[in-house]
Design an enzyme around this catalytic site. Structure first.
Site, PDB file in Angstrom:
ATOM      1  N   TYR A  23       0.833  -1.211   0.000  1.00 51.07           N
ATOM      2  CA  TYR A  23       0.000   0.000   0.000  1.00 51.07           C
ATOM      3  C   TYR A  23       0.866   1.260   0.000  1.00 51.07           C
ATOM      4  O   TYR A  23       0.537   2.253  -0.654  1.00 51.07           O
ATOM      5  CB  TYR A  23      -0.925  -0.012   1.225  1.00 51.07           C
ATOM      6  CG  TYR A  23      -1.740   1.244   1.386  1.00 51.07           C
ATOM      7  CD1 TYR A  23      -2.874   1.464   0.590  1.00 51.07           C
ATOM      8  CD2 TYR A  23      -1.390   2.214   2.319  1.00 51.07           C
ATOM      9  CE1 TYR A  23      -3.621   2.624   0.724  1.00 51.07           C
ATOM     10  CE2 TYR A  23      -2.137   3.368   2.457  1.00 51.07           C
ATOM     11  CZ  TYR A  23      -3.252   3.570   1.659  1.00 51.07           C
ATOM     12  OH  TYR A  23      -3.982   4.727   1.799  1.00 51.07           O
ATOM     13  N   GLU A  24       1.986   1.212   0.719  1.00 50.05           N
ATOM     14  CA  GLU A  24       2.883   2.368   0.820  1.00 50.05           C
ATOM     15  C   GLU A  24       3.906   2.418  -0.319  1.00 50.05           C
ATOM     16  O   GLU A  24       4.844   3.207  -0.266  1.00 50.05           O
ATOM     17  CB  GLU A  24       3.584   2.362   2.176  1.00 50.05           C
ATOM     18  CG  GLU A  24       2.621   2.610   3.326  1.00 50.05           C
ATOM     19  CD  GLU A  24       3.290   2.693   4.676  1.00 50.05           C
ATOM     20  OE1 GLU A  24       4.505   2.397   4.789  1.00 50.05           O
ATOM     21  OE2 GLU A  24       2.593   3.067   5.636  1.00 50.05           O
ATOM     22  N   GLU A  81       4.245   1.484  15.268  1.00 49.61           N
ATOM     23  CA  GLU A  81       5.038   1.250  14.064  1.00 49.61           C
ATOM     24  C   GLU A  81       4.150   0.994  12.858  1.00 49.61           C
ATOM     25  O   GLU A  81       4.370   1.555  11.795  1.00 49.61           O
ATOM     26  CB  GLU A  81       5.986   0.065  14.289  1.00 49.61           C
ATOM     27  CG  GLU A  81       6.853  -0.272  13.108  1.00 49.61           C
ATOM     28  CD  GLU A  81       7.858   0.814  12.740  1.00 49.61           C
ATOM     29  OE1 GLU A  81       8.298   0.821  11.576  1.00 49.61           O
ATOM     30  OE2 GLU A  81       8.207   1.653  13.575  1.00 49.61           O
ATOM     31  N   TYR A  84      -2.703  -1.291  10.411  1.00 49.16           N
ATOM     32  CA  TYR A  84      -3.202  -1.702   9.106  1.00 49.16           C
ATOM     33  C   TYR A  84      -4.483  -2.504   9.277  1.00 49.16           C
ATOM     34  O   TYR A  84      -4.577  -3.363  10.147  1.00 49.16           O
ATOM     35  CB  TYR A  84      -2.159  -2.542   8.356  1.00 49.16           C
ATOM     36  CG  TYR A  84      -2.566  -2.860   6.942  1.00 49.16           C
ATOM     37  CD1 TYR A  84      -2.497  -1.889   5.950  1.00 49.16           C
ATOM     38  CD2 TYR A  84      -3.020  -4.121   6.597  1.00 49.16           C
ATOM     39  CE1 TYR A  84      -2.875  -2.171   4.641  1.00 49.16           C
ATOM     40  CE2 TYR A  84      -3.395  -4.413   5.289  1.00 49.16           C
ATOM     41  CZ  TYR A  84      -3.327  -3.431   4.320  1.00 49.16           C
ATOM     42  OH  TYR A  84      -3.702  -3.705   3.025  1.00 49.16           O
ATOM     43  N   GLY A  91     -13.469   1.121   7.338  1.00 49.73           N
ATOM     44  CA  GLY A  91     -14.746   1.793   7.530  1.00 49.73           C
ATOM     45  C   GLY A  91     -15.672   1.065   8.488  1.00 49.73           C
ATOM     46  O   GLY A  91     -16.802   1.494   8.700  1.00 49.73           O
ATOM     47  N   GLY A  93     -14.749   0.396  11.713  1.00 46.98           N
ATOM     48  CA  GLY A  93     -14.396   0.756  13.085  1.00 46.98           C
ATOM     49  C   GLY A  93     -13.209   0.003  13.647  1.00 46.98           C
ATOM     50  O   GLY A  93     -12.823   0.241  14.793  1.00 46.98           O
ATOM     51  N   GLY A  95      -9.956   0.139  12.763  1.00 51.57           N
ATOM     52  CA  GLY A  95      -8.810   1.028  12.983  1.00 51.57           C
ATOM     53  C   GLY A  95      -8.973   1.828  14.271  1.00 51.57           C
ATOM     54  O   GLY A  95      -8.052   1.926  15.077  1.00 51.57           O
ATOM     55  N   ASN A 122      -0.938  10.200   2.331  1.00 45.22           N
ATOM     56  CA  ASN A 122      -1.992   9.298   2.789  1.00 45.22           C
ATOM     57  C   ASN A 122      -3.142  10.098   3.437  1.00 45.22           C
ATOM     58  O   ASN A 122      -3.385  10.021   4.629  1.00 45.22           O
ATOM     59  CB  ASN A 122      -1.417   8.263   3.756  1.00 45.22           C
ATOM     60  CG  ASN A 122      -2.362   7.124   4.025  1.00 45.22           C
ATOM     61  OD1 ASN A 122      -3.553   7.195   3.704  1.00 45.22           O
ATOM     62  ND2 ASN A 122      -1.838   6.082   4.640  1.00 45.22           N
ATOM     63  N   TYR A 129      -6.983  10.193  11.520  1.00 43.11           N
ATOM     64  CA  TYR A 129      -6.255  10.494  12.757  1.00 43.11           C
ATOM     65  C   TYR A 129      -6.695  11.837  13.345  1.00 43.11           C
ATOM     66  O   TYR A 129      -6.879  11.964  14.556  1.00 43.11           O
ATOM     67  CB  TYR A 129      -4.745  10.497  12.507  1.00 43.11           C
ATOM     68  CG  TYR A 129      -4.194   9.175  12.036  1.00 43.11           C
ATOM     69  CD1 TYR A 129      -4.678   7.964  12.519  1.00 43.11           C
ATOM     70  CD2 TYR A 129      -3.182   9.136  11.079  1.00 43.11           C
ATOM     71  CE1 TYR A 129      -4.163   6.754  12.081  1.00 43.11           C
ATOM     72  CE2 TYR A 129      -2.661   7.925  10.636  1.00 43.11           C
ATOM     73  CZ  TYR A 129      -3.158   6.741  11.140  1.00 43.11           C
ATOM     74  OH  TYR A 129      -2.645   5.551  10.706  1.00 43.11           O
TER      75      TYR A 129
END
Length: 159
Positions: A23-24, A81, A84, A91, A93, A95, A122, A129
């Protein structure tokens, strides 16, 4: 469900780390093995910790973290660190639940903060956040010493 990782979770955690690296746009930089992560999480002196999010007994997300220390507060904190969640579970919840578990870990243990980094492109994560009340540390610039530069410095060789 959010819980502390167990040794049985290590293969799924490694898979999630590789998914995050993809993803990164940094998959080629990821060299983590199940052996490495198992030793870090469950070896004789663990210095890394993890929480997992499960859906129907499948590890669907993770928070991998370690303790840092603030000389200003005189207390430990948590450095996150990796956070994910698999795309199909975003979406829902998970995270927020993982970050809530880390906040509880910090408060319960007298740690003064939870820190992490996010890539500046991102936007969805940055907005997430901020919605939780996190504040960007824009006045700080991250640095890294690795590879040949690390080896040269360790050997006392000037670049």
């Amino acid at each position: 469900m959010i819980r502390r990782a167990t040794p049985d979770d290590v293969p799924a955690l490694v898979e999630l780390v590789y998914d995050l690296a993809e993803y990164e746009h940094a998959r080629q930089q990821c060299a983590l093995t199940t052996r490495d992560l198992h030793a870090a999480l469950f070896g004789p002196a663990p210095a890394v910790f993890a929480h997992v999010a499960t859906v129907d007994d499948r590890v669907t997300g993770c928070a991998i973290w370690f303790l840092n220390y603030s000389t200003w507060t005189g207390k430990h904190g948590i450095y996150l660190e990796d956070l994910y969640v698999r795309p199909e579970a975003r979406g829902t919840g998970l995270g927020k639940a993982l970050l809530t578990a880390l906040a509880r870990e910090a408060v319960t243990n007298g740690y003064t903060r939870v820190d992490w980094s996010v890539l500046d492109w991102n936007t969805p994560s940055i907005e997430f956040y901020r919605a939780l009340g996190a504040v960007a540390q824009d006045e700080w610039t991250g640095f890294r010493l690795d590879g040949q530069a690390l080896t040269r410095l360790a050997a006392g060789v000037r670049s």
